[in-house]
Scaffold this active site. Structure first.
Site, PDB file in Angstrom:
ATOM      1  N   HIS A  16      27.443   4.742  55.752  1.00 56.05           N
ATOM      2  CA  HIS A  16      28.284   5.936  56.019  1.00 56.05           C
ATOM      3  C   HIS A  16      27.846   7.025  55.043  1.00 56.05           C
ATOM      4  O   HIS A  16      28.181   6.971  53.857  1.00 56.05           O
ATOM      5  CB  HIS A  16      29.771   5.618  55.820  1.00 56.05           C
ATOM      6  CG  HIS A  16      30.684   6.767  56.133  1.00 56.05           C
ATOM      7  ND1 HIS A  16      31.775   6.645  56.979  1.00 56.05           N
ATOM      8  CD2 HIS A  16      30.688   8.065  55.729  1.00 56.05           C
ATOM      9  CE1 HIS A  16      32.403   7.812  57.073  1.00 56.05           C
ATOM     10  NE2 HIS A  16      31.770   8.702  56.306  1.00 56.05           N
ATOM     11  N   HIS A  18      26.968  11.397  54.505  1.00 55.65           N
ATOM     12  CA  HIS A  18      26.890  12.800  54.946  1.00 55.65           C
ATOM     13  C   HIS A  18      25.705  13.448  54.243  1.00 55.65           C
ATOM     14  O   HIS A  18      25.701  13.559  53.011  1.00 55.65           O
ATOM     15  CB  HIS A  18      28.165  13.560  54.565  1.00 55.65           C
ATOM     16  CG  HIS A  18      29.398  12.991  55.188  1.00 55.65           C
ATOM     17  ND1 HIS A  18      29.936  13.469  56.370  1.00 55.65           N
ATOM     18  CD2 HIS A  18      30.214  11.971  54.801  1.00 55.65           C
ATOM     19  CE1 HIS A  18      31.021  12.762  56.681  1.00 55.65           C
ATOM     20  NE2 HIS A  18      31.208  11.843  55.740  1.00 55.65           N
ATOM     21  N   LYS A 106      30.936   8.148  66.430  1.00 55.71           N
ATOM     22  CA  LYS A 106      31.988   8.342  65.412  1.00 55.71           C
ATOM     23  C   LYS A 106      33.218   9.008  66.017  1.00 55.71           C
ATOM     24  O   LYS A 106      33.116  10.075  66.631  1.00 55.71           O
ATOM     25  CB  LYS A 106      31.430   9.216  64.276  1.00 55.71           C
ATOM     26  CG  LYS A 106      32.421   9.545  63.171  1.00 55.71           C
ATOM     27  CD  LYS A 106      32.683   8.358  62.246  1.00 55.71           C
ATOM     28  CE  LYS A 106      33.836   8.608  61.290  1.00 55.71           C
ATOM     29  NZ  LYS A 106      33.478   9.393  60.127  1.00 55.71           N
ATOM     30  N   HIS A 143      37.262   7.118  61.867  1.00 62.73           N
ATOM     31  CA  HIS A 143      37.964   7.697  60.724  1.00 62.73           C
ATOM     32  C   HIS A 143      39.425   7.351  60.972  1.00 62.73           C
ATOM     33  O   HIS A 143      40.088   7.971  61.800  1.00 62.73           O
ATOM     34  CB  HIS A 143      37.745   9.217  60.641  1.00 62.73           C
ATOM     35  CG  HIS A 143      38.429   9.816  59.449  1.00 62.73           C
ATOM     36  ND1 HIS A 143      37.752  10.310  58.355  1.00 62.73           N
ATOM     37  CD2 HIS A 143      39.746   9.943  59.165  1.00 62.73           C
ATOM     38  CE1 HIS A 143      38.619  10.729  57.450  1.00 62.73           C
ATOM     39  NE2 HIS A 143      39.840  10.525  57.922  1.00 62.73           N
ATOM     40  N   HIS A 181      35.374   3.795  55.538  1.00 65.23           N
ATOM     41  CA  HIS A 181      36.030   4.087  54.245  1.00 65.23           C
ATOM     42  C   HIS A 181      37.490   3.621  54.178  1.00 65.23           C
ATOM     43  O   HIS A 181      38.408   4.410  54.031  1.00 65.23           O
ATOM     44  CB  HIS A 181      35.925   5.565  53.858  1.00 65.23           C
ATOM     45  CG  HIS A 181      36.131   6.552  54.980  1.00 65.23           C
ATOM     46  ND1 HIS A 181      37.208   6.528  55.813  1.00 65.23           N
ATOM     47  CD2 HIS A 181      35.368   7.590  55.388  1.00 65.23           C
ATOM     48  CE1 HIS A 181      37.094   7.520  56.673  1.00 65.23           C
ATOM     49  NE2 HIS A 181      35.995   8.174  56.455  1.00 65.23           N
ATOM     50  N   ASP A 254      30.084   7.148  51.954  1.00 67.37           N
ATOM     51  CA  ASP A 254      30.803   8.382  52.280  1.00 67.37           C
ATOM     52  C   ASP A 254      30.462   9.473  51.268  1.00 67.37           C
ATOM     53  O   ASP A 254      31.297  10.324  50.976  1.00 67.37           O
ATOM     54  CB  ASP A 254      32.322   8.155  52.361  1.00 67.37           C
ATOM     55  CG  ASP A 254      33.038   9.304  53.055  1.00 67.37           C
ATOM     56  OD1 ASP A 254      32.372  10.071  53.785  1.00 67.37           O
ATOM     57  OD2 ASP A 254      34.258   9.450  52.839  1.00 67.37           O
TER      58      ASP A 254
END
Ligand code: NCD
Ligand code: ZN
Length: 359
Positions: A16, A18, A106, A143, A181, A254
Site C-alpha cells: 500500500h 502513495h 481500490k 479504505h 491500513h 501507506d
C-alpha cells in the site's frame, strides 16, 4: 564492544503506497525503490486513476522516476490498481487484470480521505464490478471507514466493518478483500474471524504511534493520517498481529507524502512519509517484541502469498548499529520539503545498500 547483529531478509514488498505524481513522484520514488521489490500503487491522484489506460501511463511515469542503478540486486516493480467509481466498467477491469497490468481495485468511500471525492457513495452501484472481480479473483482493497458525519472519527473503522464490509463479504463470499491500513482491534479480530479471502495491511506508523502521540503536548500535524491513530490498546493489538507471523497480516506502509506547507496548515492534509525509514522502524518494533524471526513473514512473504506471487529472490541486509542511525528530517522536492516520519525514538537498524546475490 557489543556484537553487531544483522538480518538477511528477502527483499520486502510494500502492499500500500502513495507515490503521487509530478515533483513528489520524482522525490519519493527512489526511497521506495531502494528497499522494496514490489509496491501496490494507490490510484488517488487528481484526477484519479480509473481506467487501464490511465494506469498504464501512470506506471510509465513511475518507472521513469526510478533511479537506473537500484541497490540490493532487485528491480522495483510497481503494481497498479484502479480507483473504483460508480461508473467503473467491469470489462475494462477484467481486461486490465488479464493483461497483468492491474493487480487490484481500490474502494474509497466518497469523502473518507485524501482525494476520495470520486469514490463510492452507493456501494450497490459497484456490484457488477465486484461480481466480475469475484469471478476472476482480483482483490478489492478497501479504505475501511464510514463517512457518516454522525459517526465519531475514532469509530469509523469498526462501523465500516459492521455496516459495509461484513454484508459485502456475505454477498460476495468469493471476493478476495484486503482491509487496508487496519487501525483497531475490531479490524484485527474481524480478519482473524474469517477463514479465507480476507487479509489486512498494517502501516509502520500505526505500529508506533497512538492518539496521544498526535494530540498530547500540542497537535502534531506530521502524525495526522487517516485512519487516525487510535488508543494504545488498539496499537498493541496491531503490534501483536504484525509480529505474530499470521499470514493474513502484511506490510502496506501507506507512505503518503504531502509537502510540509500542506501539512502545517489550518486544515492540514492526512498522510505521512515513511518509506525512507520503514525497515528501520519495523526492525525496532519486531526486536522489542522478540519477534525478529517473523519480520520477513510480515515484510516479504505473507503479502506475496496473498497476491499469489512468489517472494522476491533478492535479499536485503539489515544491520544493527551501536549508534543511532540518522535519517534526514525532510527530503526536498521542487514543490517544497516533505518531512520524514519521526517515530519519536532512536533507530539502530539500517538497511545496508550492498547488493546480495539472487538464489
Ligand atoms: C492518504 C493520502 O494522503 O493519499 N492519506 C492518509 O492519511 N493515509 C490516503 C489514505 O490512504 O487514506
Ligand atoms: Zn493510503
Amino acid at each position: 564492544m557489543a556484537l553487531s547483529k544483522e538480518l538477511i531478509l528477502r527483499v520486502p514488498d510494500d502492499w500500500h503506497l502513495h507515490l503521487r505524481d509530478g515533483a513528489l513522484l520524482q522525490a519519493v520514488t527512489p526511497h521506495s525503490s531502494a528497499h522494496f521489490g514490489r509496491a501496490i500503487i494507490m490510484p488517488n491522484l487528481v484526477p484519479p486513476v480509473v481506467t487501464c489506460e490511465q494506469a498504464a501511463k501512470y506506471r510509465a511515469r513511475i518507472l521513469q522516476a526510478v533511479p537506473h542503478v537500484v541497490s540490493g540486486g532487485h528491480v522495483f516493480d510497481p503494481q497498479m490498481t484502479l480507483y473504483l467509481t460508480q461508473g467503473t466498467d467491469p470489462d475494462d477491469v477484467a481486461a486490465g487484470a488479464k493483461s497483468g497490468l492491474i493487480k487490484a481495485v481500490k474502494l474509497y468511500p466518497a469523502g473518507a480521505t485524501t482525494n476520495s471525492q470520486s469514490g463510492v457513495s452507493d456501494i450497490e452501484k459497484t456490484y457488477p464490478v465486484l461480481e466480475r472481480m469475484s469471478e476472476i479473483g482480483l482483490p478489492l482493497l478497501v479504505h475501511g471507514e464510514v463517512t457518516d458525519p454522525m459517526v465519531d472519527i475514532f469509530d469509523r473503522e469498526a462501523a465500516f466493518i459492521e455496516t459495509i464490509l461484513d454484508p459485502l463479504r456475505r454477498r460476495f463470499p468469493l471476493l478476495r478483500v484486503v482491509m487496508e491500513h487496519v487501525t483497531t482491534s475490531e479490524g484485527i479480530n474481524y480478519v482473524r474471524s474469517q477463514s479465507s479471502g480476507l487479509a489486512a495491511t498494517l502501516t509502520v506508523h500505526h505500529l508506533i504511534i497512538n492518539r496521544n502521540s498526535l494530540l498530547v503536548g500540542g497537535i502534531k500535524p506530521h502524525l495526522y493520517c487517516l485512519p487516525i491513530a487510535k488508543r494504545e490498546a488498539h496499537r498493541l493489538a496491531l503490534v501483536e498481529a504484525a509480529t505474530s507471523g499470521d499470514k493474513r497480516f502484511f506490510l502496506g506502509t501507506d507512505s503518503a507524502p504531502h509537502v510540509d506547507a500542506a501539512k502545517e496548515a489550518a486544515c492540514g492534509c492526512a498522510g505521512m512519509f515513511t518509506s525512507i525509514n520503514t525497515m528501520s522502524c519495523l526492525a525496532h518494533v519486531f526486536e522489542n517484541e522478540n519477534a525478529l524471526n517473523n519480520l520477513e513473514k510480515f515484510t516479504s512473504l505473507n503479502g506475496a502469498a496473498f497476491y499469489e506471487v512468489p517472494p522476491n529472490d533478492a535479499r536485503i541486509r539489515l544491520v544493527r548499529k551501536t549508534d543511532p542511525v540518522v535519517f534526514p528530517a525532510k527530503i526536498e522536492s521542487t514543490d517544497g520539503p516533505v518531512s520524514v516520519f519521526n517515530p519519536g525514538f532512536d533507530l539502530f537498524w539500517q538497511v545496508e545498500q550492498d547488493a546480495l546475490a539472487h538464489d
